[in-house]
Design a protein around this motif. Sequence first.
Motif, PDB file in Angstrom:
ATOM      1  N   LEU A   1      -7.450 -10.034 -17.041  1.00 13.80           N
ATOM      2  CA  LEU A   1      -6.741  -8.758 -16.932  1.00 13.80           C
ATOM      3  C   LEU A   1      -5.360  -8.936 -16.810  1.00 13.80           C
ATOM      4  O   LEU A   1      -4.894  -9.954 -16.118  1.00 13.80           O
TER       5      LEU A   1
ATOM      6  N   ILE B   1      -1.893  -7.554 -15.600  1.00 15.37           N
ATOM      7  CA  ILE B   1      -1.486  -6.517 -14.924  1.00 15.37           C
ATOM      8  C   ILE B   1      -0.016  -6.136 -15.335  1.00 15.37           C
ATOM      9  O   ILE B   1       0.758  -6.847 -15.435  1.00 15.37           O
TER      10      ILE B   1
ATOM     11  N   LEU C   1      -2.348  -0.945 -13.855  1.00  8.59           N
ATOM     12  CA  LEU C   1      -2.470  -0.584 -12.307  1.00  8.59           C
ATOM     13  C   LEU C   1      -2.805   0.925 -12.232  1.00  8.59           C
ATOM     14  O   LEU C   1      -3.584   0.925 -11.401  1.00  8.59           O
TER      15      LEU C   1
ATOM     16  N   LEU D   1      -6.496   1.081 -12.737  1.00  9.70           N
ATOM     17  CA  LEU D   1      -7.421   0.636 -11.845  1.00  9.70           C
ATOM     18  C   LEU D   1      -7.380   1.548 -10.609  1.00  9.70           C
ATOM     19  O   LEU D   1      -8.266   1.555  -9.999  1.00  9.70           O
ATOM     20  N   GLY D   2      -6.190   1.982 -10.395  1.00  9.62           N
ATOM     21  CA  GLY D   2      -5.891   2.863  -9.399  1.00  9.62           C
ATOM     22  C   GLY D   2      -6.757   4.089  -9.729  1.00  9.62           C
ATOM     23  O   GLY D   2      -7.399   4.601  -8.722  1.00  9.62           O
TER      24      GLY D   2
ATOM     25  N   ILE E   1      -9.722   4.180 -11.146  1.00 10.31           N
ATOM     26  CA  ILE E   1     -11.236   3.896 -10.774  1.00 10.31           C
ATOM     27  C   ILE E   1     -11.103   4.023  -8.985  1.00 10.31           C
ATOM     28  O   ILE E   1     -12.219   4.517  -8.584  1.00 10.31           O
ATOM     29  N   SER E   2     -10.433   3.595  -8.480  1.00 14.31           N
ATOM     30  CA  SER E   2     -10.568   3.539  -6.750  1.00 14.31           C
ATOM     31  C   SER E   2     -10.447   5.101  -6.449  1.00 14.31           C
ATOM     32  O   SER E   2     -11.151   5.431  -5.647  1.00 14.31           O
TER      33      SER E   2
ATOM     34  N   LYS F   1       6.326  -0.165 -11.640  1.00 17.00           N
ATOM     35  CA  LYS F   1       5.522  -0.930 -10.478  1.00 17.00           C
ATOM     36  C   LYS F   1       5.829  -0.187  -9.414  1.00 17.00           C
ATOM     37  O   LYS F   1       5.015   0.331  -8.550  1.00 17.00           O
TER      38      LYS F   1
ATOM     39  N   PHE G   1       4.294   3.145  -9.010  1.00 14.22           N
ATOM     40  CA  PHE G   1       2.790   3.046  -8.816  1.00 14.22           C
ATOM     41  C   PHE G   1       2.401   2.833  -7.555  1.00 14.22           C
ATOM     42  O   PHE G   1       1.663   3.435  -6.731  1.00 14.22           O
ATOM     43  N   TRP G   2       3.233   1.847  -6.678  1.00 16.16           N
ATOM     44  CA  TRP G   2       2.987   1.375  -5.339  1.00 16.16           C
ATOM     45  C   TRP G   2       2.952   2.744  -4.700  1.00 16.16           C
ATOM     46  O   TRP G   2       2.147   3.165  -3.528  1.00 16.16           O
TER      47      TRP G   2
ATOM     48  N   PHE H   1       0.168   5.146  -5.197  1.00 18.04           N
ATOM     49  CA  PHE H   1      -1.285   4.795  -4.958  1.00 18.04           C
ATOM     50  C   PHE H   1      -1.102   4.863  -3.301  1.00 18.04           C
ATOM     51  O   PHE H   1      -2.373   5.598  -2.821  1.00 18.04           O
ATOM     52  N   VAL H   2      -0.481   4.258  -2.771  1.00 12.33           N
ATOM     53  CA  VAL H   2      -0.642   4.407  -1.214  1.00 12.33           C
ATOM     54  C   VAL H   2      -0.412   5.676  -0.564  1.00 12.33           C
ATOM     55  O   VAL H   2      -1.064   6.223   0.311  1.00 12.33           O
TER      56      VAL H   2
ATOM     57  N   TYR I   1      -3.341   8.112  -1.151  1.00 15.58           N
ATOM     58  CA  TYR I   1      -4.336   7.633  -0.099  1.00 15.58           C
ATOM     59  C   TYR I   1      -4.016   8.219   1.016  1.00 15.58           C
ATOM     60  O   TYR I   1      -4.765   9.037   2.042  1.00 15.58           O
TER      61      TYR I   1
END
Lengths: 594, 224, 267
Positions: free
Chosen positions: A378, A380, A385, A388-389, A391-392, A457, A460-461, A464-465, A468
Amino acid sequence: MHDKSAHAARHRVPPTGFIRKYIFSTDHKVIGEQYYGLALAAVFIGMVLSWIMRIHLAWPAAAIPGMQLLSKNGAPGGVLTPEYYLQLMTMHGTIMVFFVLTTAPLAGFGNYFLPIQVGAEDMPFPRLNMLSFWVTFGAFLVAIAAFFVPQGPPLSGWTAYAPLSALGEVAGPGQGTGQVLWAVSIAIFCVGQLLGTLNFISATLDMRCQGMGLMRLPLTVWAWFITACISLTAFAVLMPACILLVLDHVAGTSFFVPSNLVVNDQLQPHAGGSTLLWQHLFWFFGHPEVYIAIVPAMGIVSHVLITNMRRPLLSHKAIIYSMVAIAFLSYMVYGHHMFVSGMNPYSSIAFSLPTLAITIPSTIMVLIWIGSLYGSKLRINTASLFALGFISMFVSGGITGFFLAQPSLDIMLHATYFVVGHFHLVMAVAALFGIFAGTYFWFPKVTGRMMNETLGKVHFWFTFVGAYCIFMPFHYLGMAGNVRRYQAFVDDFMAPLMPVHKFITIAALITGAAQLIFLYNLIHSRFWGELAPQNPWEGTSLEWSIPSPPPFDNFAGKLPVVYHDPYQYDIEGATNDYVMQDSPASINSVRGEK
Amino acid sequence: MTTTVHERQQPDSARYPAQADFGGHGNVTSESGSWRAVEDRSPASRTGIWVGLAAITMTFAAFTSAMVVRQGSSTDWRHFALPSVLYLNTAILLTSSVTLELARQRVRWLARGLQPRCAIPLLWLYVTLGLGWLFVVGQYAAWLKLRSEGLYLATSPSSSFFYLFTAIHAIHVLGGLAGLMVVVWRFSRPVPTLRLSTVSTVSYYWHFMDLLWVYLLFLLWTRI
Amino acid sequence: MGKVFAATLIVIALASAMPIILHTWEPPADISTHGRLIDEQMSETMAEAGVAFLAAQLILAWLVWRFSNRPKNEKIQHFPGGARGLVAAAVLVVGIEVMALGIFGAKAWAAIYFTPPSANALPIQAQAGQFAFYFRYPGADGKFGPIHPEMVNEGNLNFFGLDTTHDADSKDDIVTAELAVPVNREIHLLMHSKDVGHSFFIRELRIQQDFVPGLDLAVHFTATKPGKYEILCTQLCGLGHYNMKAYLKVMSQSDFDNWLKQKAALQ
């Protein structure tokens, strides 16, 4: 050997002049970018609306600077009135669902990459394609116009339940002109999307280059094709519903308004309509709409993941058949939106079981993605990212479907923030992660320049956070019984939940602000980014065998010939670890061509 | 995991025979005197028209289910006799399908060089066009008839659905007439150039409008 | 960066599960006879969903941790069992589990909606309108007078449109703004909407049902614990939606009789 590629294509001449080139262009790539741009403009409007709503919910008395400029009556002194909150909420839902989640993943990326990935020089009906965009753009203008009519936009939510949506001005501010504009806008939008599906389906079936069998299509093409099939039936049903709604307003018919309704002590001049009819027609569209948003993202994420895992998925077909199954099931489940709407209780069970059955294809897909991660190499980067996010997010948002698919649990969760959390995660955030993954992945191809990875990135962070932090607490609020579509929480038991609302609002403001990083990255990289090579991610599908950005007719007058399945990675004898789809080299792989 | 790379491999057109002649480019199949029929080898327009017809079918299915639900939920459904001009209109529309087929056949002959002149297919096209307009005018006459009986759009759900179905169908027929006019226009130019697939697409659409109307007439006849 | 993603995902998954495990936010205790089935179904579904959620997120985190940015010379490994095993697992384990959940869960639904109210259930009519609930008790004759929509007049407090001068059945009808019910007595709630769609939601009673204009629906329930509970409107009905509420008062039979007498005197 009969070399088909020797036949030059139509020898089309690229248009000259700004208007034919960039405005009324029939080039699928320009149209794709136009759709993406429309979605980008719409998503920022929708996001600002959500900010306003969140601030108002957390601090109901707070004056929001500048709001009084948007609507003097709706926000006197900057404080939202109850009706204006609902009006903004309606527009947030409408803009996001129709003009972002439908336009970007399917019409945006699909228009740009589907013809390239099937090996065609353009869509089969370029003029219809252009018409599709401009009709959609017209629909957007009509929807936005609702902000500027005297009573403002409608307040009946994006679902526009009748008879609230059909009675006219008497039912509430914005329910007159605003609601008519809404219905007209959506009907026009349906026409635009139907024109689009014509191209997607025909292009997939008929425009494939030589050697491109159906199972050799990349998963993105499959996803767009399946989505187009869903759109075809879904929008063809929503349009009649909107026409009937408009007629109830302007022609005095009673399709959705029953007899003997009394509003403000006035007996309404309608008789005999059926309110559930609207719900049936709307959700027959509305549930498949969820898949119109999410299925393209599934395709994009598979495509991005495979390229970055340097291996094909464990099963190409399992993903395709799962997407087909989801599309098929999507029509049998719409009634789960109506468990407490007074439907026959037996039909609730009949709608519940197929809804739960959607778990099976969804689980197959998640397991195939996860199982393929095992043993992969994989890489990154921002695109992977976000994939993958996705999928989560898809797992988190999908799992709460277990609850909402059961009518007995829906009694407790219906119309609460649990539902808001569920569909935002699975439909909005997951689809947006797919869009982001696609953007970071294909940006070099579209513009010929790389996006800034560091900024990507950071983006993304935060996203993503942040996503949620915003949407997980919604579930808790819902379980405690916090009802949605309230502009203030005046009920006794909701007072202790206010800290959660404040937390969500702060998270939403930060996450939203982080999207400006994305916007900056997009614009800055477009003009000043590092120059991109033809195949920066070492992909195998056809878009990577043409220059970045692609020339006017994609393959410079020569149609490609395809020799392989789409994802030939992990090839040891090859110079690299991959073989392009149009490379004539033959492969004897242990895994073979599936 | 042993893998070898050979130099060159045939594209397996045997495996995908359907793709063998996909090219998406035009090809002149016939040139007889001053006339060119261009057959577009890409069958995209054939798929496209079926996709479009599927969308139209769904739309009318949605209206039909709305009608069934609306009739079932109400006590205000007013039955009335359909204007008899509708039956004449049906005959006109059905005839227009026949004349269109005649035109299409003549165009095909023309392409194969079996028909020397453009005038005859053009004549049949004009007849079809005329019948099509006559149908639309006839539908308008049916509306006038209902209005004279005091049945307006909002009078009763039955009249609402009557106007709705006939109007939406007429709009689609107008689309078909526009398509026919494009064909006629292409045909009447000094050097007529026409894709055979355009003629087929327009005629599929036109026949579908025919079928749809027969279905609608049956629906209206049984329910109103 | 892959390891950072994995660690973040683990933290998010555990933090998300924490409020559920700690029961931080939960619906209030059930006061109905049918609610136990719903609550059981809820906790079973939560257990299943929780396990699936944690398993999926943690496995995803582990795989990303383990297999991201591996050295160039390492080889790609194949998942043991391949796709077939995973598809079988999805169909057999997850599919059957979830379908069973749904089929058994239908029991709770059936208990509420497939059983008719008993003959001696107390009929009460609930009317929803923008933006208030009103309730009507049939009075001594046990009959509700007919509704005359043209007579609805909020100014005259004629919320239901009753004609008390002409309709004998309406004369003893008792109209209130709160819903009082005797404890442990089955209630047959007849639902009527005056204008647009509304909904009737009492968390403690485990009841939510829409008011559908033009379609008079009914629900039945038995409250088992005296007290005062909030009734919420959960179907968007206009600008006052957020403020549309009433109270359910569950009281002993004798308190209820007294309450009804008092209200009757006010009519």
